[in-house]
Design a protein around this motif. Structure first.
Motif, mmCIF file in Angstrom:
data_model
loop_
_atom_site.group_PDB
_atom_site.id
_atom_site.type_symbol
_atom_site.label_atom_id
_atom_site.label_comp_id
_atom_site.label_asym_id
_atom_site.label_seq_id
_atom_site.Cartn_x
_atom_site.Cartn_y
_atom_site.Cartn_z
ATOM 1 N N ASN A 59 0.823 -1.201 0.000
ATOM 2 C CA ASN A 59 0.000 0.000 0.000
ATOM 3 C C ASN A 59 0.865 1.261 0.000
ATOM 4 O O ASN A 59 2.091 1.193 0.074
ATOM 5 N N ILE A 60 0.223 2.410 -0.068
ATOM 6 C CA ILE A 60 0.958 3.663 -0.215
ATOM 7 C C ILE A 60 1.831 3.969 1.000
ATOM 8 O O ILE A 60 2.931 4.511 0.855
ATOM 9 N N SER A 61 1.371 3.622 2.202
ATOM 10 C CA SER A 61 2.183 3.871 3.398
ATOM 11 C C SER A 61 3.452 3.029 3.393
ATOM 12 O O SER A 61 4.540 3.537 3.690
ATOM 13 N N GLN A 62 3.324 1.762 3.048
ATOM 14 C CA GLN A 62 4.487 0.880 2.964
ATOM 15 C C GLN A 62 5.437 1.347 1.857
ATOM 16 O O GLN A 62 6.648 1.376 2.040
ATOM 17 N N PHE A 63 4.864 1.717 0.724
ATOM 18 C CA PHE A 63 5.669 2.156 -0.409
ATOM 19 C C PHE A 63 6.382 3.461 -0.085
ATOM 20 O O PHE A 63 7.546 3.644 -0.433
ATOM 21 N N SER A 64 5.709 4.346 0.604
ATOM 22 C CA SER A 64 6.300 5.608 1.028
ATOM 23 C C SER A 64 7.499 5.356 1.936
ATOM 24 O O SER A 64 8.569 5.950 1.747
ATOM 25 N N ALA A 65 7.340 4.468 2.892
ATOM 26 C CA ALA A 65 8.442 4.134 3.808
ATOM 27 C C ALA A 65 9.611 3.503 3.050
ATOM 28 O O ALA A 65 10.774 3.802 3.331
ATOM 29 N N LEU A 66 9.299 2.683 2.092
ATOM 30 C CA LEU A 66 10.325 1.990 1.316
ATOM 31 C C LEU A 66 11.110 2.943 0.409
ATOM 32 O O LEU A 66 12.331 2.848 0.297
ATOM 33 N N THR A 67 10.404 3.878 -0.225
ATOM 34 C CA THR A 67 11.042 4.765 -1.198
ATOM 35 C C THR A 67 11.577 6.055 -0.590
ATOM 36 O O THR A 67 12.396 6.729 -1.203
ATOM 37 N N GLY A 68 11.085 6.408 0.582
ATOM 38 C CA GLY A 68 11.482 7.670 1.199
ATOM 39 C C GLY A 68 10.710 8.864 0.655
ATOM 40 O O GLY A 68 11.003 10.006 1.005
ATOM 41 N N LEU A 96 3.994 10.798 -3.905
ATOM 42 C CA LEU A 96 3.607 9.656 -4.743
ATOM 43 C C LEU A 96 2.301 9.927 -5.479
ATOM 44 O O LEU A 96 2.175 9.631 -6.667
ATOM 45 N N ARG A 97 1.330 10.520 -4.776
ATOM 46 C CA ARG A 97 0.064 10.855 -5.434
ATOM 47 C C ARG A 97 0.290 11.917 -6.520
ATOM 48 O O ARG A 97 -0.322 11.857 -7.590
ATOM 49 N N TYR A 98 1.152 12.883 -6.223
ATOM 50 C CA TYR A 98 1.472 13.925 -7.207
ATOM 51 C C TYR A 98 2.117 13.305 -8.439
ATOM 52 O O TYR A 98 1.751 13.635 -9.571
ATOM 53 N N TYR A 99 3.088 12.421 -8.239
ATOM 54 C CA TYR A 99 3.735 11.745 -9.367
ATOM 55 C C TYR A 99 2.711 10.995 -10.211
ATOM 56 O O TYR A 99 2.801 10.974 -11.437
ATOM 57 N N GLU A 100 1.746 10.383 -9.555
ATOM 58 C CA GLU A 100 0.710 9.674 -10.301
ATOM 59 C C GLU A 100 -0.157 10.670 -11.081
ATOM 60 O O GLU A 100 -0.454 10.455 -12.265
ATOM 61 N N LYS A 101 -0.494 11.780 -10.447
ATOM 62 C CA LYS A 101 -1.343 12.793 -11.079
ATOM 63 C C LYS A 101 -0.696 13.382 -12.330
ATOM 64 O O LYS A 101 -1.368 13.599 -13.342
ATOM 65 N N ILE A 102 0.623 13.622 -12.286
ATOM 66 C CA ILE A 102 1.296 14.246 -13.437
ATOM 67 C C ILE A 102 1.773 13.233 -14.465
ATOM 68 O O ILE A 102 2.338 13.605 -15.491
ATOM 69 N N GLY A 103 1.581 11.946 -14.178
ATOM 70 C CA GLY A 103 1.894 10.922 -15.161
ATOM 71 C C GLY A 103 3.217 10.212 -14.988
ATOM 72 O O GLY A 103 3.578 9.387 -15.821
ATOM 73 N N LEU A 104 3.948 10.522 -13.924
ATOM 74 C CA LEU A 104 5.212 9.801 -13.704
ATOM 75 C C LEU A 104 4.974 8.371 -13.233
ATOM 76 O O LEU A 104 5.775 7.492 -13.516
ATOM 77 N N LEU A 105 3.914 8.156 -12.508
ATOM 78 C CA LEU A 105 3.532 6.809 -12.071
ATOM 79 C C LEU A 105 2.183 6.479 -12.725
ATOM 80 O O LEU A 105 1.145 6.493 -12.088
ATOM 81 N N SER A 163 1.019 3.700 -14.223
ATOM 82 C CA SER A 163 0.394 2.372 -14.257
ATOM 83 C C SER A 163 0.331 1.699 -12.888
ATOM 84 O O SER A 163 0.494 0.485 -12.780
ATOM 85 N N VAL A 164 0.084 2.474 -11.842
ATOM 86 C CA VAL A 164 -0.045 1.876 -10.509
ATOM 87 C C VAL A 164 -1.364 1.115 -10.456
ATOM 88 O O VAL A 164 -2.427 1.662 -10.761
ATOM 89 N N SER A 165 -1.278 -0.153 -10.069
ATOM 90 C CA SER A 165 -2.497 -0.959 -10.008
ATOM 91 C C SER A 165 -3.281 -0.623 -8.740
ATOM 92 O O SER A 165 -2.760 -0.004 -7.809
ATOM 93 N N ARG A 166 -4.506 -1.023 -8.741
ATOM 94 C CA ARG A 166 -5.395 -0.796 -7.591
ATOM 95 C C ARG A 166 -6.016 -2.129 -7.187
ATOM 96 O O ARG A 166 -6.267 -2.986 -8.024
ATOM 97 N N ASN A 167 -6.246 -2.265 -5.887
ATOM 98 C CA ASN A 167 -6.890 -3.486 -5.417
ATOM 99 C C ASN A 167 -8.404 -3.365 -5.576
ATOM 100 O O ASN A 167 -8.901 -2.361 -6.090
ATOM 101 N N GLN A 168 -9.149 -4.370 -5.101
ATOM 102 C CA GLN A 168 -10.602 -4.395 -5.291
ATOM 103 C C GLN A 168 -11.311 -3.221 -4.633
ATOM 104 O O GLN A 168 -12.349 -2.780 -5.105
ATOM 105 N N SER A 169 -10.731 -2.688 -3.559
ATOM 106 C CA SER A 169 -11.366 -1.550 -2.890
ATOM 107 C C SER A 169 -10.859 -0.207 -3.415
ATOM 108 O O SER A 169 -11.221 0.838 -2.891
#
Length: 116
Positions: free
Chosen positions: A2-11, A17-26, A28-34
Motif C-alpha cells: 500500500n501507499i504507506s508501505q511504499f512511502s516508507a520503502l522509497t522515502g 507519490l500521489r502527485y507523481y501519479e497525477k502528473i503521469g510519472l507513475l 500504471s499503478v495498479s489498484r486493489n478491489q477496494s
C-alpha cells in the motif's frame, strides 16, 4: 504494497507519490478491489530511477518527457537514450565544476592553516 508501505520503502511522502501519479510519472499503478493503490517491485524500481534522475539534477519536465517516452514502449529507446546521454553530459560538467570549487576551497583552507 500500500501507499504507506511504499512511502516508507522509497522515502517519498504519500503526497509526492500521489502527485507523481497525477502528473503521469507513475502512470500504471495498479489498484486493489477496494480501489487502494497496490505498488509493485517494478513501481519501486521506477521510483528509484526517478529519484536518481532528480538527485542528479534532471529537471522534472525532462523526467516527465522520459516517462512519456517510456510509456510508448521500445520504439522510443533511442530518444530515451539521447535524453540520458544529454543528462549524463550535463552531470559530468556539473561534477567537474564542483570539483573545481572544492579544490579552490581546499587551497583557501590550506592558506588559513598556514596562518594559524
Amino acid at each position: 504494497m500500500n501507499i504507506s508501505q511504499f512511502s516508507a520503502l522509497t522515502g517519498l511522502s504519500p503526497h509526492t507519490l500521489r502527485y507523481y501519479e497525477k502528473i503521469g510519472l507513475l502512470a500504471s499503478v495498479s489498484r486493489n478491489q477496494s480501489g487502494h493503490r497496490n505498488y509493485s517491485k517494478k513501481d519501486q524500481e521506477w521510483v528509484a530511477f526517478i529519484t536518481r534522475l532528480k538527485e542528479t539534477g534532471m529537471p522534472l519536465n525532462q523526467i516527465m518527457e522520459y516517462a512519456k517516452l517510456r510509456e510508448q514502449g521500445i520504439e522510443t529507446a533511442d530518444q530515451r537514450k539521447d535524453l540520458l546521454e544529454q543528462h549524463s553530459d550535463n552531470l559530468q560538467k556539473r561534477i567537474a565544476s564542483e570539483l573545481d570549487h572544492l579544490e579552490a576551497l581546499k587551497k583557501k583552507i590550506d592558506y588559513y592553516n598556514q596562518l594559524i
